[in-house]
Design a protein around this motif. Structure first.
Motif, PDB file in Angstrom:
ATOM      1  N   ILE A 124      36.878  79.005  40.825  1.00  0.00           N
ATOM      2  CA  ILE A 124      37.953  79.947  40.911  1.00  0.00           C
ATOM      3  C   ILE A 124      38.499  79.527  42.403  1.00  0.00           C
ATOM      4  CG2 ILE A 124      38.569  82.213  41.461  1.00  0.00           C
ATOM      5  CD1 ILE A 124      36.371  83.103  39.434  1.00  0.00           C
ATOM      6  N   MET A 125      37.790  79.370  43.712  1.00  0.00           N
ATOM      7  CA  MET A 125      38.079  79.105  44.981  1.00  0.00           C
ATOM      8  C   MET A 125      39.040  77.883  44.748  1.00  0.00           C
ATOM      9  SD  MET A 125      35.541  80.322  47.748  1.00  0.00           S
ATOM     10  CE  MET A 125      36.484  79.863  48.922  1.00  0.00           C
ATOM     11  N   VAL A 126      38.520  76.763  44.186  1.00  0.00           N
ATOM     12  CA  VAL A 126      39.455  75.362  44.292  1.00  0.00           C
ATOM     13  C   VAL A 126      40.712  75.570  43.304  1.00  0.00           C
ATOM     14  CG1 VAL A 126      37.218  73.946  44.652  1.00  0.00           C
ATOM     15  CG2 VAL A 126      37.981  74.347  42.452  1.00  0.00           C
ATOM     16  N   ILE A 127      40.603  76.263  42.377  1.00  0.00           N
ATOM     17  CA  ILE A 127      41.778  76.557  41.724  1.00  0.00           C
ATOM     18  C   ILE A 127      42.662  77.301  42.813  1.00  0.00           C
ATOM     19  CG2 ILE A 127      42.939  77.548  39.809  1.00  0.00           C
ATOM     20  CD1 ILE A 127      40.558  77.338  38.252  1.00  0.00           C
ATOM     21  N   GLY A 128      42.357  78.431  43.242  1.00  0.00           N
ATOM     22  CA  GLY A 128      43.203  78.790  44.118  1.00  0.00           C
ATOM     23  C   GLY A 128      43.826  78.306  45.329  1.00  0.00           C
TER      24      GLY A 128
ATOM     25  N   LYS B  19      40.913  65.021  46.250  1.00  0.00           N
ATOM     26  CA  LYS B  19      42.274  65.568  46.602  1.00  0.00           C
ATOM     27  C   LYS B  19      42.662  64.901  47.909  1.00  0.00           C
ATOM     28  CE  LYS B  19      45.293  68.799  46.320  1.00  0.00           C
ATOM     29  NZ  LYS B  19      46.343  68.900  45.310  1.00  0.00           N
ATOM     30  N   LEU B  20      41.911  64.339  48.711  1.00  0.00           N
ATOM     31  CA  LEU B  20      42.290  63.926  50.009  1.00  0.00           C
ATOM     32  C   LEU B  20      42.226  62.260  49.854  1.00  0.00           C
ATOM     33  CD1 LEU B  20      40.431  66.194  52.574  1.00  0.00           C
ATOM     34  CD2 LEU B  20      42.797  66.244  51.931  1.00  0.00           C
ATOM     35  N   ILE B  21      41.280  61.752  49.311  1.00  0.00           N
ATOM     36  CA  ILE B  21      40.992  60.252  49.217  1.00  0.00           C
ATOM     37  C   ILE B  21      41.814  59.629  48.093  1.00  0.00           C
ATOM     38  CG2 ILE B  21      39.642  58.343  49.240  1.00  0.00           C
ATOM     39  CD1 ILE B  21      37.410  60.304  50.611  1.00  0.00           C
ATOM     40  N   PHE B  22      41.459  60.069  46.885  1.00  0.00           N
ATOM     41  CA  PHE B  22      42.346  59.752  45.556  1.00  0.00           C
ATOM     42  C   PHE B  22      43.448  60.454  45.459  1.00  0.00           C
ATOM     43  CE2 PHE B  22      37.777  58.726  45.470  1.00  0.00           C
ATOM     44  CZ  PHE B  22      37.563  57.603  44.900  1.00  0.00           C
TER      45      PHE B  22
ATOM     46  N   SER C 170      41.550  66.684  40.652  1.00  0.00           N
ATOM     47  CA  SER C 170      40.377  67.243  41.496  1.00  0.00           C
ATOM     48  C   SER C 170      39.779  68.310  40.951  1.00  0.00           C
ATOM     49  CB  SER C 170      40.888  67.440  42.941  1.00  0.00           C
ATOM     50  OG  SER C 170      42.121  68.215  42.744  1.00  0.00           O
ATOM     51  N   ILE C 171      40.383  69.287  40.402  1.00  0.00           N
ATOM     52  CA  ILE C 171      39.935  70.369  39.894  1.00  0.00           C
ATOM     53  C   ILE C 171      39.193  70.177  38.526  1.00  0.00           C
ATOM     54  CG2 ILE C 171      40.541  72.649  38.423  1.00  0.00           C
ATOM     55  CD1 ILE C 171      42.955  73.005  40.453  1.00  0.00           C
ATOM     56  N   THR C 172      39.583  69.244  37.727  1.00  0.00           N
ATOM     57  CA  THR C 172      38.713  68.987  36.663  1.00  0.00           C
ATOM     58  C   THR C 172      37.241  68.195  37.049  1.00  0.00           C
ATOM     59  OG1 THR C 172      40.787  68.653  35.339  1.00  0.00           O
ATOM     60  CG2 THR C 172      38.724  67.571  34.396  1.00  0.00           C
TER      61      THR C 172
END
Length: 426
Positions: A135-139, A386-389, A402-404
């Motif tokens: 939930i946090m990373v989706i947000g 998220k940051l590198i790819f 990144s979320i998946t």
């Protein structure tokens, strides 16, 4: 938390529905704009799909369904492949809709298989230790996206955010409940004073028009049937459906944590997945991409402490009306991008809060060490990709976002690491 708004006057109930409409409108039209599909159809089937979902889940789940961002890269790939093979663009988009229809059918098949899995196992697999960090990373992911919109006009965006915060924490009664609408109105006024918004297009739009367009219906592929394109669609639809399924499950977890209702037990994943699949199939047949639940409405529920599924059915009705009335659609589209970004920024802050609260529950229930391991892995995988790819890893015709990736890693660890009561019994 207030669970219904029936004691409220009709004007207030419709005002609350408008807030949800403003939260989901930009996302609903973004996907068809990128793919080249009809916007009016997307609006129509976001409303129809939401009503279908509510019907098949006994009108109990406060979720709104509209165009999915998760499958956007895969759909764009199908369109580009069709063009490269010399197919007309409209036929290429029909293959895009065929892919959406296959995703919906795969959803229905998976829902039939889940019927044979005990609810106890499902709840253990998707426990708070996994749900919290997801939930946090989706947000967080959506929070970053909303800042790009705010950057288009920092002053207007910041003023809109400030107006919502002031109305929410200093206001009382109706002012507090309608804080998002107040923020939107304030942002529009500021943009108008600064000369960054124009409503001239509204005057040129017609009042009534049919949203249907047969040019993009999935079955039009029969006019230019291409075996290799069919294979491409199938090979793309299978992984996309699994990725989108992870998004669907995350949305069910988020709304369950927000409303303090275990929808996996009271409704069941088999019903939510099949309902989402049916709405996707119907939309795809007529020329729309895959639909999914929107987290923005969950953030708004958390902000206002009002959880009433009937409000979202009102929003669905409004979307259907807007689909048939271009003048209203153009008027809503004139709201500055920075204002919409400001509102979604607040919604996703609420989603992050829900994730943090869920993490605390998971740590208390399942043990700090186990929860910390899963949380750290999920956030680390998300941050690296998220940051590198640049937000995703390409695997064939599909992009693992990144979320998946974070969801899959968290799911594996949640299954593999023993729970505290299992360790005590061993």
């Amino acid at each position: 938390m207030i669970h219904n708004t029936y004691p409220f006057p009709p004007v207030l109930r419709y005002g609350l529905a408008v807030q949800h409409l403003l939260a989901v409108f930009a996302g609903t039209i973004f996907v068809p704009v990128v793919l080249g599909l009809p916007i009016a159809l997307a609006l129509l089937f976001s409303g129809v799909g939401t009503l279908m979902f509510h019907y098949f889940t006994d009108n109990k789940m406060p979720l709104y369904f509209s165009s999915s961002f998760t499958v956007l890269a895969g759909m764009a790939y199908i369109r580009q492949t069709a063009i490269q093979r010399g197919l007309p663009d409209d036929i290429g988009l029909c293959y895009v809709c065929l892919c959406s229809m296959l995703i919906g059918l795969i959803y229905i098949i998976i829902s039939l298989l889940i019927r044979y899995v005990p609810n106890r196992i499902i709840r253990n697999v998707f426990s708070p230790a996994l749900a919290g960090p997801i939930i946090m990373v989706i947000g967080l992911d959506m929070l970053f996206s909303s800042t790009y919109s705010i950057k288009t006009d920092w002053i207007t965006g910041v003023v809109a955010i400030a107006a919502v915060i002031i109305a929410q924490y200093l206001g009382k009664g109706v002012t507090r409940i309608l804080s998002v609408s107040i923020g939107v109105a304030t942002g529009v006024v500021v943009a108008a004073l600064r000369g960054t918004v124009s409503f001239e297009a509204v005057g040129n739009a017609v009042w009534l028009a049919t949203p249907f367009n047969h040019d993009y219906m999935a079955f039009r592929i029969l006019e230019r049937l291409d075996g290799e394109m069919l294979l491409t669609v199938v090979l793309t639809a299978i992984p996309l459906s699994l990725i989108a399924l992870g998004e669907h499950i995350s949305d069910v977890i988020i709304i369950s944590r927000t409303t303090h209702t275990d929808y996996m037990r009271t409704i069941g994943l088999q019903r939510t997945i099949s309902a989402n699949g049916l709405s996707t199939v119907l939309a795809a047949v007529f020329g729309c991409s895959q639909t999914t639940a929107y987290t923005q409405t969950t953030g708004l529920i958390q902000l206002n402490r009002i959880c009433d599924p009937s409000l979202l059915r009102i929003v669905a009705g409004m979307m259907i009306v807007i689909a048939c009335c271009p003048k209203i659609g153009v008027a809503v589209s004139c709201i500055p991008v920075a204002v919409i970004g400001a509102i979604t920024f607040i919604m996703y802050c609420m989603v992050i809060y829900i994730g943090g609260r869920t993490i605390c529950q998971g740590a208390k229930k399942e043990g700090n060490v186990r929860s910390i391991a899963i949380i750290s892995a999920v956030i680390l995988v998300y941050a690296i990709i998220k940051l590198i790819f640049d937000g995703g890893i390409s695997l064939g015709h599909t992009t693992i976002t990144s979320i998946t990736a974070a969801f899959l890693v968290g799911l594996i660890l949640n299954i593999a690491i023993p729970r505290r009561h299992e360790e005590e019994n061993s």
